[in-house]
Motif scaffolding. Structure first.
Motif, short mmCIF file in Angstrom:
data_model
loop_
_atom_site.label_atom_id
_atom_site.label_comp_id
_atom_site.label_asym_id
_atom_site.label_seq_id
_atom_site.Cartn_x
_atom_site.Cartn_y
_atom_site.Cartn_z
N ALA A 135 36.81 33.17 47.01
CA ALA A 135 37.53 34.02 46.06
C ALA A 135 39.03 33.97 46.29
N ILE A 136 39.44 33.99 47.55
CA ILE A 136 40.88 33.96 47.86
C ILE A 136 41.50 32.65 47.38
N LYS A 137 40.78 31.55 47.51
CA LYS A 137 41.31 30.26 47.03
C LYS A 137 41.56 30.28 45.52
N GLU A 138 40.75 31.05 44.79
CA GLU A 138 40.90 31.12 43.33
C GLU A 138 42.10 31.98 42.91
N LEU A 139 42.65 32.77 43.83
CA LEU A 139 43.81 33.60 43.49
C LEU A 139 45.05 32.77 43.17
N ARG A 140 45.07 31.54 43.66
CA ARG A 140 46.25 30.69 43.47
C ARG A 140 46.53 30.42 41.99
N LYS A 143 42.42 30.37 37.36
CA LYS A 143 41.83 29.56 36.29
C LYS A 143 40.33 29.78 36.16
N ASN A 144 39.69 30.16 37.26
CA ASN A 144 38.24 30.35 37.24
C ASN A 144 37.92 31.74 37.80
N ILE A 145 38.24 32.77 37.01
CA ILE A 145 38.10 34.15 37.49
C ILE A 145 36.64 34.52 37.72
N ARG A 146 35.71 33.78 37.08
CA ARG A 146 34.29 34.06 37.27
C ARG A 146 33.89 33.86 38.73
N VAL A 147 34.53 32.89 39.39
CA VAL A 147 34.24 32.63 40.80
C VAL A 147 34.57 33.87 41.64
N ILE A 148 35.72 34.50 41.34
CA ILE A 148 36.12 35.70 42.07
C ILE A 148 35.16 36.85 41.79
N ALA A 149 34.87 37.06 40.51
CA ALA A 149 33.98 38.16 40.12
C ALA A 149 32.59 38.01 40.73
N ASP A 150 32.04 36.80 40.67
CA ASP A 150 30.71 36.56 41.23
C ASP A 150 30.70 36.72 42.75
N ALA A 151 31.78 36.28 43.40
CA ALA A 151 31.89 36.43 44.85
C ALA A 151 31.88 37.90 45.24
N CYS A 152 32.59 38.71 44.47
CA CYS A 152 32.65 40.15 44.75
C CYS A 152 31.27 40.80 44.59
N ILE A 153 30.53 40.37 43.59
CA ILE A 153 29.17 40.90 43.38
C ILE A 153 28.28 40.55 44.57
N ARG A 154 28.37 39.30 45.03
CA ARG A 154 27.54 38.87 46.17
C ARG A 154 27.94 39.60 47.45
N ALA A 204 36.39 42.82 48.90
CA ALA A 204 35.91 42.63 47.54
C ALA A 204 36.52 43.65 46.59
N ASN A 205 36.65 44.88 47.04
CA ASN A 205 37.24 45.93 46.19
C ASN A 205 38.69 45.62 45.85
N VAL A 206 39.45 45.11 46.83
CA VAL A 206 40.84 44.74 46.57
C VAL A 206 40.90 43.54 45.63
N LEU A 207 40.03 42.57 45.84
CA LEU A 207 39.99 41.39 44.96
C LEU A 207 39.69 41.79 43.52
N GLU A 208 38.78 42.73 43.34
CA GLU A 208 38.45 43.21 41.99
C GLU A 208 39.64 43.90 41.35
N THR A 209 40.40 44.66 42.13
CA THR A 209 41.60 45.33 41.62
C THR A 209 42.63 44.28 41.18
N ILE A 210 42.83 43.26 42.00
CA ILE A 210 43.77 42.18 41.66
C ILE A 210 43.32 41.48 40.38
N LEU A 211 42.01 41.26 40.28
CA LEU A 211 41.44 40.59 39.11
C LEU A 211 41.71 41.37 37.84
N VAL A 212 41.49 42.66 37.90
CA VAL A 212 41.69 43.53 36.72
C VAL A 212 43.16 43.51 36.29
N LYS A 213 44.06 43.49 37.24
CA LYS A 213 45.49 43.56 36.93
C LYS A 213 46.07 42.23 36.45
N ASN A 214 45.47 41.12 36.88
CA ASN A 214 46.12 39.82 36.64
C ASN A 214 45.36 38.84 35.76
N ALA A 215 44.06 39.10 35.54
CA ALA A 215 43.27 38.12 34.77
C ALA A 215 43.61 38.19 33.29
#
Length: 215
Positions: A135-140, A143-154, A204-215
């Protein structure tokens, strides 16, 4: 084009924070893998050697976190919110700290018996840290936010599984363990390793917050 995309368009490509976060994610995975190796071996000398590597990796994690905070103090423009950068760095560092804490307790208590629940939670930690790393690699690029979202779910699912294993293991300890000292040792190690999975969920909670703000 929305405002977020406009901002990204004019923001210089980050060459500081993303590489540091990727190092932190990779280091968290390495320390989780080392813990699994440690709890999976019965040889005391091998455990001691692996513990030294875990200790080294924990120090590496501290250095990376310090570097992130230093860059935060030096740079006005950041790839995402400053607060989120601080929280993500802290959360990933906490994962490494609690994994080290687990290994450290095992060594201090001279634990000869590693019960199956400890091994199971260590396996879950490797899975969760693998997802953190991905998930952290996808923050760069985002482009593939689904990877981050799915990682957080797992990761959230892994924490739930670890919580179940922990609760059942402690119940069985109180039911079957007659040696009070051994019970305390096992319970403390279980609590510390389960706390490491809680910290993965914090990531995961922080990653989801970043996702919501930036995706």
């Amino acid at each position: 084009m929305n405002m977020n995309n406009i901002f990204k368009f004019f923001t210089p490509q980050d060459r500081k924070f993303h590489p540091l976060f990727e190092q932190a994610g990779s280091n968290a995975l390495k320390i989780a893998e080392s813990l699994l190796e440690m709890v999976s071996t019965a040889d005391a000398e091998s455990r001691k050697t692996i513990f030294k590597e875990i200790e080294r990796l924990e120090h590496v994690g501290d250095d990376i976190t310090h570097s992130i905070f230093l860059e935060l103090s030096r740079n006005f423009i950041t790839p995402f919110d400053r607060e989120d950068i601080h929280q993500l760095a802290t959360a990933v560092d906490d994962v490494a700290d609690y994994i080290y804490g687990t290994a450290n307790r095992m060594q201090m208590y001279n634990m000869n018996t590693i019960n199956e629940p400890i091994v199971k939670i260590a396996e879950l930690l490797v899975e969760m840290c693998t997802d953190i790393d991905k998930a952290i690699k996808e923050l760069r690029s985002f482009k593939n936010i689904r990877v981050i979202a799915d990682a957080c779910i797992r990761i959230n699912s892994g924490e739930n599984q670890a919580d179940y294993v922990f609760t059942l293991a402690v119940a069985r300890l109180f039911e079957y363990e007659t040696n009070a000292i051994e019970l305390i040792k096992q319970k403390e190690v279980l609590q510390t390793i389960e706390k490491a999975t809680d910290k993965c969920e914090d990531v995961a909670n922080v990653l989801e917050t970043i996702l919501v703000k930036n995706a």
